[in-house]
Design a protein around this motif. Structure first.
Motif, PDB file in Angstrom:
ATOM      1  N   LEU A 173       0.828  -1.208   0.000  1.00  0.00           N
ATOM      2  CA  LEU A 173       0.000   0.000   0.000  1.00  0.00           C
ATOM      3  C   LEU A 173       0.865   1.262   0.000  1.00  0.00           C
ATOM      4  N   LYS A 174       1.946   1.230   0.776  1.00  0.00           N
ATOM      5  CA  LYS A 174       2.834   2.389   0.829  1.00  0.00           C
ATOM      6  C   LYS A 174       3.507   2.617  -0.526  1.00  0.00           C
ATOM      7  N   GLU A 175       3.857   1.538  -1.198  1.00  0.00           N
ATOM      8  CA  GLU A 175       4.473   1.654  -2.520  1.00  0.00           C
ATOM      9  C   GLU A 175       3.501   2.290  -3.509  1.00  0.00           C
ATOM     10  N   ARG A 176       2.245   1.825  -3.487  1.00  0.00           N
ATOM     11  CA  ARG A 176       1.237   2.406  -4.379  1.00  0.00           C
ATOM     12  C   ARG A 176       0.980   3.875  -4.014  1.00  0.00           C
ATOM     13  N   TYR A 177       0.994   4.152  -2.703  1.00  0.00           N
ATOM     14  CA  TYR A 177       0.787   5.529  -2.240  1.00  0.00           C
ATOM     15  C   TYR A 177       1.873   6.445  -2.797  1.00  0.00           C
ATOM     16  N   ASN A 178       3.129   6.022  -2.720  1.00  0.00           N
ATOM     17  CA  ASN A 178       4.234   6.842  -3.206  1.00  0.00           C
ATOM     18  C   ASN A 178       4.134   7.072  -4.713  1.00  0.00           C
ATOM     19  N   GLU A 179       3.744   6.028  -5.462  1.00  0.00           N
ATOM     20  CA  GLU A 179       3.621   6.169  -6.908  1.00  0.00           C
ATOM     21  C   GLU A 179       2.488   7.128  -7.271  1.00  0.00           C
ATOM     22  N   LEU A 180       1.346   6.986  -6.587  1.00  0.00           N
ATOM     23  CA  LEU A 180       0.214   7.880  -6.852  1.00  0.00           C
ATOM     24  C   LEU A 180       0.536   9.315  -6.455  1.00  0.00           C
ATOM     25  N   ASP A 181       1.243   9.469  -5.348  1.00  0.00           N
ATOM     26  CA  ASP A 181       1.624  10.797  -4.892  1.00  0.00           C
ATOM     27  C   ASP A 181       2.486  11.489  -5.942  1.00  0.00           C
ATOM     28  N   TYR A 182       3.448  10.754  -6.493  1.00  0.00           N
ATOM     29  CA  TYR A 182       4.320  11.334  -7.516  1.00  0.00           C
ATOM     30  C   TYR A 182       3.547  11.634  -8.799  1.00  0.00           C
ATOM     31  N   LEU A 183       2.681  10.711  -9.205  1.00  0.00           N
ATOM     32  CA  LEU A 183       1.920  10.909 -10.439  1.00  0.00           C
ATOM     33  C   LEU A 183       0.995  12.123 -10.341  1.00  0.00           C
ATOM     34  N   ILE A 184       0.317  12.265  -9.203  1.00  0.00           N
ATOM     35  CA  ILE A 184      -0.587  13.400  -9.026  1.00  0.00           C
ATOM     36  C   ILE A 184       0.192  14.714  -9.034  1.00  0.00           C
ATOM     37  N   LYS A 185       1.322  14.737  -8.342  1.00  0.00           N
ATOM     38  CA  LYS A 185       2.131  15.951  -8.322  1.00  0.00           C
ATOM     39  C   LYS A 185       2.686  16.270  -9.706  1.00  0.00           C
ATOM     40  N   LYS A 186       3.043  15.234 -10.449  1.00  0.00           N
ATOM     41  CA  LYS A 186       3.585  15.445 -11.790  1.00  0.00           C
ATOM     42  C   LYS A 186       2.531  15.991 -12.735  1.00  0.00           C
ATOM     43  N   GLN A 187       1.261  15.561 -12.537  1.00  0.00           N
ATOM     44  CA  GLN A 187       0.179  16.028 -13.400  1.00  0.00           C
ATOM     45  C   GLN A 187      -0.281  17.438 -13.036  1.00  0.00           C
ATOM     46  N   THR A 188      -0.240  17.764 -11.754  1.00  0.00           N
ATOM     47  CA  THR A 188      -0.786  19.050 -11.318  1.00  0.00           C
ATOM     48  C   THR A 188       0.272  20.130 -11.167  1.00  0.00           C
ATOM     49  N   GLU A 189       1.530  19.737 -11.088  1.00  0.00           N
ATOM     50  CA  GLU A 189       2.603  20.707 -10.949  1.00  0.00           C
ATOM     51  C   GLU A 189       3.667  20.451 -12.010  1.00  0.00           C
ATOM     52  N   ARG A 190       4.338  21.488 -12.419  1.00  0.00           N
ATOM     53  CA  ARG A 190       5.419  21.323 -13.375  1.00  0.00           C
ATOM     54  C   ARG A 190       6.608  20.666 -12.698  1.00  0.00           C
ATOM     55  N   GLU A 191       7.257  19.755 -13.408  1.00  0.00           N
ATOM     56  CA  GLU A 191       8.426  19.105 -12.841  1.00  0.00           C
ATOM     57  C   GLU A 191       9.522  20.136 -12.576  1.00  0.00           C
ATOM     58  N   LYS A 192      10.156  19.970 -11.443  1.00  0.00           N
ATOM     59  CA  LYS A 192      11.221  20.897 -11.081  1.00  0.00           C
ATOM     60  C   LYS A 192      12.547  20.359 -11.604  1.00  0.00           C
ATOM     61  N   ILE A 193      13.075  21.002 -12.629  1.00  0.00           N
ATOM     62  CA  ILE A 193      14.356  20.597 -13.196  1.00  0.00           C
ATOM     63  C   ILE A 193      15.454  21.320 -12.431  1.00  0.00           C
ATOM     64  N   GLU A 194      16.370  20.558 -11.867  1.00  0.00           N
ATOM     65  CA  GLU A 194      17.432  21.148 -11.068  1.00  0.00           C
ATOM     66  C   GLU A 194      18.719  20.347 -11.219  1.00  0.00           C
ATOM     67  N   SER A 195      19.835  20.983 -10.916  1.00  0.00           N
ATOM     68  CA  SER A 195      21.137  20.314 -10.927  1.00  0.00           C
ATOM     69  C   SER A 195      21.428  19.799  -9.515  1.00  0.00           C
TER      70      SER A 195
END
Length: 274
Positions: A117-139
């Motif tokens: 469940l935690k693994e699915r939670y982390n994947e969904l959390d990243y996917l939602i943030k990626k869809q709703t926010e622009r990816e932060k490109i950084e060095s």
């Protein structure tokens, strides 16, 4: 919802076309303008104004729907975190009071389900943030990110054996997404190792290699590993979306992804950075 949106778009098309025809007729017949260039320009301006207004009216319900869906997804995801942490914490306390083999096996199964469940939670959390926010490109220093993820993964898989040779390397991409990629590749290596997992991680000459000595894959399986929901071993936990996400991330950030595998010998995944 989408049926109403389709009707709104159809109405927009019919209304705009009608306005265009009416505008041409009015300018040519009523005002008596004979220059077709002026007629076309005036009709185009009228059409743009009317079309813009109608488009805003038609799209507003769809925008509100997606805003509501986004808010609901974030709230639901946030609420899922509490029961997962509660289950994990209580399993840890129960381990202190139960030492018989039967109880420990039951607790192990509960703990395994909580980790899934935690693994699915982390994947969904990243996917939602990626869809709703622009990816932060950084060095950032990729070595530091790998060491950070290894600190988490080694506590998650205490029986696994680790070997790593990591050089400093400055990467420029989405740091959070790359961390998810590393987690996914390492977890696959552990998951598909029949007994004690042996994971080798190397970072050399702009190339990150993550290798295991697990069951490996044949050439037919290698051709399908990026297919969404495909799993080489359906008895393993997971949903078969990991490598699909890894591939999309690498394509998006222009990272060359190579997978080499042999049955019974293991799998080696290489990420070549530009």
């Amino acid at each position: 919802m989408f049926r109403s949106f389709t009707i709104a778009l159809a109405s927009l098309y019919v209304t705009t076309t009608g306005v265009l025809i009416a505008g041409i007729y009015y300018v040519h017949q009523v005002l008596g303008v004979e220059q077709w260039g002026i007629i076309a320009l005036v009709s185009l301006l009228i059409t743009l104004v009317v079309g813009g207004v109608l488009a805003k009216i038609a799209i507003t319900p769809l925008r509100e729907h997606f805003i509501h869906l986004e808010r609901f997804s974030k709230e639901t995801l946030h609420e899922l975190n509490l029961p997962i942490n509660t289950i994990t914490a209580n399993v840890g306390m129960l381990r202190k009071t139960h030492d018989d083999e039967k109880s420990l096996k039951r607790l192990e199964r509960i703990e395994g389900a909580a980790e899934m469940l935690k693994e699915r939670y982390n994947e969904l959390d990243y996917l939602i943030k990626k869809q709703t926010e622009r990816e932060k490109i950084e060095s950032f220093d990729l070595r530091e990110l790998i060491e950070e993820r290894l600190g988490f993964l080694r506590s998650l898989y205490p029986t696994a054996q680790w070997q790593f040779n990591i050089e400093p390397f400055s990467a420029k991409c989405d740091r959070i997404g790359l961390g998810k990629v590393i987690d996914n590749l390492v977890e696959n290596g552990v998951k598909y190792s029949p007994q004690t997992a042996h994971i080798t991680i190397e970072l050399h000459d702009k190339t990150l290699s993550i290798c295991d000595h697990g069951s490996g894959m044949d050439e037919i399986t290698l051709m399908r590993i990026y297919d969404r929901y495909f799993q080489n071993d359906t008895t393993m936990p997971g949903y078969g979306i990991g490598l699909s996400l890894v591939k999309r991330y690498c394509d998006r950030h222009h990272i060359q992804l190579n997978v080499a595998s042999r049955v019974g010998e293991g799998t080696c995944v290489k990420l070549e950075f530009k």
